[in-house]
Design a protein around this motif. Structure first.
Motif, PDB file in Angstrom:
ATOM      1  N   VAL A  93       0.851  -1.197   0.000  1.00  0.00           N
ATOM      2  CA  VAL A  93       0.000   0.000   0.000  1.00  0.00           C
ATOM      3  C   VAL A  93       0.889   1.250   0.000  1.00  0.00           C
ATOM      4  O   VAL A  93       0.681   2.182  -0.792  1.00  0.00           O
ATOM      5  CB  VAL A  93      -0.965   0.024   1.209  1.00  0.00           C
ATOM      6  N   GLU A  94       1.890   1.272   0.880  1.00  0.00           N
ATOM      7  CA  GLU A  94       2.814   2.419   0.961  1.00  0.00           C
ATOM      8  C   GLU A  94       3.485   2.666  -0.376  1.00  0.00           C
ATOM      9  O   GLU A  94       3.617   3.810  -0.822  1.00  0.00           O
ATOM     10  CB  GLU A  94       3.873   2.179   2.041  1.00  0.00           C
ATOM     11  N   ASP A  95       3.914   1.578  -1.036  1.00  0.00           N
ATOM     12  CA  ASP A  95       4.615   1.727  -2.316  1.00  0.00           C
ATOM     13  C   ASP A  95       3.660   2.211  -3.408  1.00  0.00           C
ATOM     14  O   ASP A  95       4.024   3.057  -4.228  1.00  0.00           O
ATOM     15  CB  ASP A  95       5.269   0.412  -2.731  1.00  0.00           C
ATOM     16  N   TRP A  96       2.431   1.695  -3.415  1.00  0.00           N
ATOM     17  CA  TRP A  96       1.435   2.164  -4.381  1.00  0.00           C
ATOM     18  C   TRP A  96       1.178   3.659  -4.192  1.00  0.00           C
ATOM     19  O   TRP A  96       1.076   4.425  -5.150  1.00  0.00           O
ATOM     20  CB  TRP A  96       0.129   1.380  -4.215  1.00  0.00           C
ATOM     21  N   ARG A  97       1.077   4.081  -2.934  1.00  0.00           N
ATOM     22  CA  ARG A  97       0.831   5.499  -2.649  1.00  0.00           C
ATOM     23  C   ARG A  97       1.997   6.374  -3.107  1.00  0.00           C
ATOM     24  O   ARG A  97       1.780   7.483  -3.621  1.00  0.00           O
ATOM     25  CB  ARG A  97       0.577   5.695  -1.149  1.00  0.00           C
ATOM     26  N   LEU A  98       3.212   5.878  -2.932  1.00  0.00           N
ATOM     27  CA  LEU A  98       4.374   6.622  -3.410  1.00  0.00           C
ATOM     28  C   LEU A  98       4.322   6.774  -4.931  1.00  0.00           C
ATOM     29  O   LEU A  98       4.564   7.861  -5.469  1.00  0.00           O
ATOM     30  CB  LEU A  98       5.668   5.918  -2.977  1.00  0.00           C
ATOM     31  N   GLN A  99       3.954   5.690  -5.624  1.00  0.00           N
ATOM     32  CA  GLN A  99       3.842   5.758  -7.090  1.00  0.00           C
ATOM     33  C   GLN A  99       2.752   6.739  -7.501  1.00  0.00           C
ATOM     34  O   GLN A  99       2.919   7.504  -8.462  1.00  0.00           O
ATOM     35  CB  GLN A  99       3.557   4.379  -7.666  1.00  0.00           C
ATOM     36  N   SER A 100       1.628   6.711  -6.781  1.00  0.00           N
ATOM     37  CA  SER A 100       0.535   7.631  -7.064  1.00  0.00           C
ATOM     38  C   SER A 100       0.993   9.079  -6.881  1.00  0.00           C
ATOM     39  O   SER A 100       0.734   9.939  -7.732  1.00  0.00           O
ATOM     40  CB  SER A 100      -0.642   7.301  -6.145  1.00  0.00           C
ATOM     41  N   SER A 101       1.684   9.348  -5.786  1.00  0.00           N
ATOM     42  CA  SER A 101       2.200  10.697  -5.518  1.00  0.00           C
ATOM     43  C   SER A 101       3.160  11.147  -6.609  1.00  0.00           C
ATOM     44  O   SER A 101       3.072  12.278  -7.107  1.00  0.00           O
ATOM     45  CB  SER A 101       2.936  10.728  -4.180  1.00  0.00           C
ATOM     46  N   ASP A 103      12.963  20.507  -7.079  1.00  0.00           N
ATOM     47  CA  ASP A 103      13.503  20.925  -5.775  1.00  0.00           C
ATOM     48  C   ASP A 103      13.639  19.752  -4.802  1.00  0.00           C
ATOM     49  O   ASP A 103      13.985  19.951  -3.644  1.00  0.00           O
ATOM     50  CB  ASP A 103      12.575  21.975  -5.134  1.00  0.00           C
ATOM     51  N   LYS A 104      13.320  18.543  -5.246  1.00  0.00           N
ATOM     52  CA  LYS A 104      13.244  17.424  -4.303  1.00  0.00           C
ATOM     53  C   LYS A 104      14.487  16.538  -4.336  1.00  0.00           C
ATOM     54  O   LYS A 104      15.010  16.239  -5.402  1.00  0.00           O
ATOM     55  CB  LYS A 104      12.000  16.586  -4.629  1.00  0.00           C
ATOM     56  N   ARG A 105      14.963  16.139  -3.132  1.00  0.00           N
ATOM     57  CA  ARG A 105      15.977  15.083  -3.026  1.00  0.00           C
ATOM     58  C   ARG A 105      15.243  13.758  -3.103  1.00  0.00           C
ATOM     59  O   ARG A 105      14.440  13.429  -2.236  1.00  0.00           O
ATOM     60  CB  ARG A 105      16.714  15.157  -1.678  1.00  0.00           C
ATOM     61  N   LEU A 106      15.505  12.980  -4.168  1.00  0.00           N
ATOM     62  CA  LEU A 106      14.771  11.728  -4.385  1.00  0.00           C
ATOM     63  C   LEU A 106      15.395  10.584  -3.596  1.00  0.00           C
ATOM     64  O   LEU A 106      16.622  10.472  -3.506  1.00  0.00           O
ATOM     65  CB  LEU A 106      14.780  11.378  -5.877  1.00  0.00           C
ATOM     66  N   THR A 107      14.541   9.732  -3.051  1.00  0.00           N
ATOM     67  CA  THR A 107      15.023   8.510  -2.401  1.00  0.00           C
ATOM     68  C   THR A 107      15.396   7.487  -3.484  1.00  0.00           C
ATOM     69  O   THR A 107      15.064   7.662  -4.664  1.00  0.00           O
ATOM     70  CB  THR A 107      13.932   7.872  -1.520  1.00  0.00           C
ATOM     71  N   ARG A 108      16.065   6.397  -3.064  1.00  0.00           N
ATOM     72  CA  ARG A 108      16.452   5.351  -4.017  1.00  0.00           C
ATOM     73  C   ARG A 108      15.199   4.787  -4.698  1.00  0.00           C
ATOM     74  O   ARG A 108      15.169   4.609  -5.911  1.00  0.00           O
ATOM     75  CB  ARG A 108      17.223   4.241  -3.285  1.00  0.00           C
ATOM     76  N   ARG A 109      14.164   4.504  -3.918  1.00  0.00           N
ATOM     77  CA  ARG A 109      12.927   3.935  -4.476  1.00  0.00           C
ATOM     78  C   ARG A 109      12.243   4.912  -5.434  1.00  0.00           C
ATOM     79  O   ARG A 109      11.724   4.508  -6.479  1.00  0.00           O
ATOM     80  CB  ARG A 109      11.971   3.539  -3.333  1.00  0.00           C
ATOM     81  N   GLU A 110      12.229   6.195  -5.071  1.00  0.00           N
ATOM     82  CA  GLU A 110      11.623   7.193  -5.967  1.00  0.00           C
ATOM     83  C   GLU A 110      12.347   7.233  -7.307  1.00  0.00           C
ATOM     84  O   GLU A 110      11.712   7.296  -8.372  1.00  0.00           O
ATOM     85  CB  GLU A 110      11.624   8.566  -5.287  1.00  0.00           C
ATOM     86  N   LYS A 111      13.684   7.184  -7.263  1.00  0.00           N
ATOM     87  CA  LYS A 111      14.467   7.161  -8.513  1.00  0.00           C
ATOM     88  C   LYS A 111      14.147   5.910  -9.322  1.00  0.00           C
ATOM     89  O   LYS A 111      14.003   5.963 -10.547  1.00  0.00           O
ATOM     90  CB  LYS A 111      15.967   7.198  -8.199  1.00  0.00           C
TER      91      LYS A 111
END
Ligand code: 9D3
Length: 261
Positions: A202-210, A224-232
């Motif tokens: 659920v957390e990962d789906w929400r991150l993808q949605s965001s 302006d954002k520092r991306l996390t490894r998962r976001e990248k």
């Protein structure tokens, strides 16, 4: 927080102040709101609040004397207030400006009408704020927006259940898509993962949605954002997918199109 509003249309605020979190904040004494009617400080027979601009040109300008009288009254009612002119020429209003204003004891908003206020009134405000690059008919809607955004930051205003901490913009990502019952509405299913009970998924789906919403609607925030490894990793996956879409032949290329030799 004590708000003062200097306006020729105090009634505009009645409904706004009578609903939801703002109404509760007033009932709970977290805020007070006093509107001062500029027209009551116009001393001529017709209670005139506007006049023609020196130098000519279209439209009318708010006369200084009634405004000055109304501002003096607002300052008498709210002595600890910062005076803010709401103006298209002001500094842009943002969440961080809201947070700064929420630390103050009082705020007095001067709402202009017509084409604006006499510059000698503008100069007696502590600062000028704009709510964005579009044209309003007056400062009143801007005053409501500032009161709304500032009030919800005050301790106790949201009633605990919803903290003002974890909001959009604070972490440079828009909020994820949200769903509630029923599981099928208008032929559309709730994404399965949200019903799965798997909290990590659920957390990962929400991150993808965001990320998807931010990329589509507010790519400026991602800069302006520092991306996390998962976001990248998520963004790279989309990049690879798009790369696959664009690497094939063009459909409008004569040599490649079907039915030609
Ligand atoms: C034709 C030039 N216009 C300036 C952009 C004149 C003008 C239009 C609208 C002067 C005042 C207004 C009324 N707007 C506000 O009072 C206002 C406002 C806005 O129009 N946009 C964004 N923020 C704000 S805060 C107050």
């Amino acid at each position: 927080m004590d708000f003062g509003i200097v306006t020729i249309f105090p009634e505009i605020f009645d409904s706004f102040l009578s609903h939801g979190i703002i109404r509760r904040a007033i009932a709970d004494r977290i805020i007070t709101v006093r509107a001062v009617n500029v027209r009551e400080f116009a001393k001529d027979r017709h209670r005139t609040t506007d006049d023609r601009p020196y130098g000519g040109g279209a439209g009318m300008v708010m006369k200084p004397e009634p405004l000055a009288g109304a501002i003096a009254e607002a300052r008498r009612l709210i002595p600890a207030g910062r005076t803010i002119l709401l103006s298209p020429q002001g500094r842009p209003f943002t969440q961080s400006v809201a947070a700064e204003l929420a630390t103050l004891e009082g705020l007095i908003f001067i709402c202009g009408r017509y084409e604006g206020v006499d510059e000698r009134i503008a100069a007696c405000a502590d600062e000028a704020i704009s709510i964005g690059d579009y044209v309003l008919t007056g400062g009143e809607p801007a005053a409501m927006i500032l009161i709304d955004a500032v009030t919800r930051l005050l301790p106790g205003a949201l009633g605990g259940e919803d903290s003002a901490e974890k909001d959009s913009f604070s972490d440079h990502l828009l909020e994820y898509a949200q769903y509630t019952r029923p599981p099928v509405f208008a032929g559309e299913d709730v994404p399965e993962v949200l019903l799965s009970g798997n909290h990590a998924l659920v957390e990962d789906w929400r991150l993808q949605s965001s990320l998807a919403r931010t990329l589509a609607n507010r790519p400026d925030l991602l800069k302006d954002k520092r991306l996390t490894r998962r976001e990248k990793q998520i963004l790279k996956q989309w990049c690879d997918y798009i790369e696959g879409l664009v690497s094939g032949p063009d459909s409008d290329c004569a040599a490649a199109s079907s039915g030609e030799k």
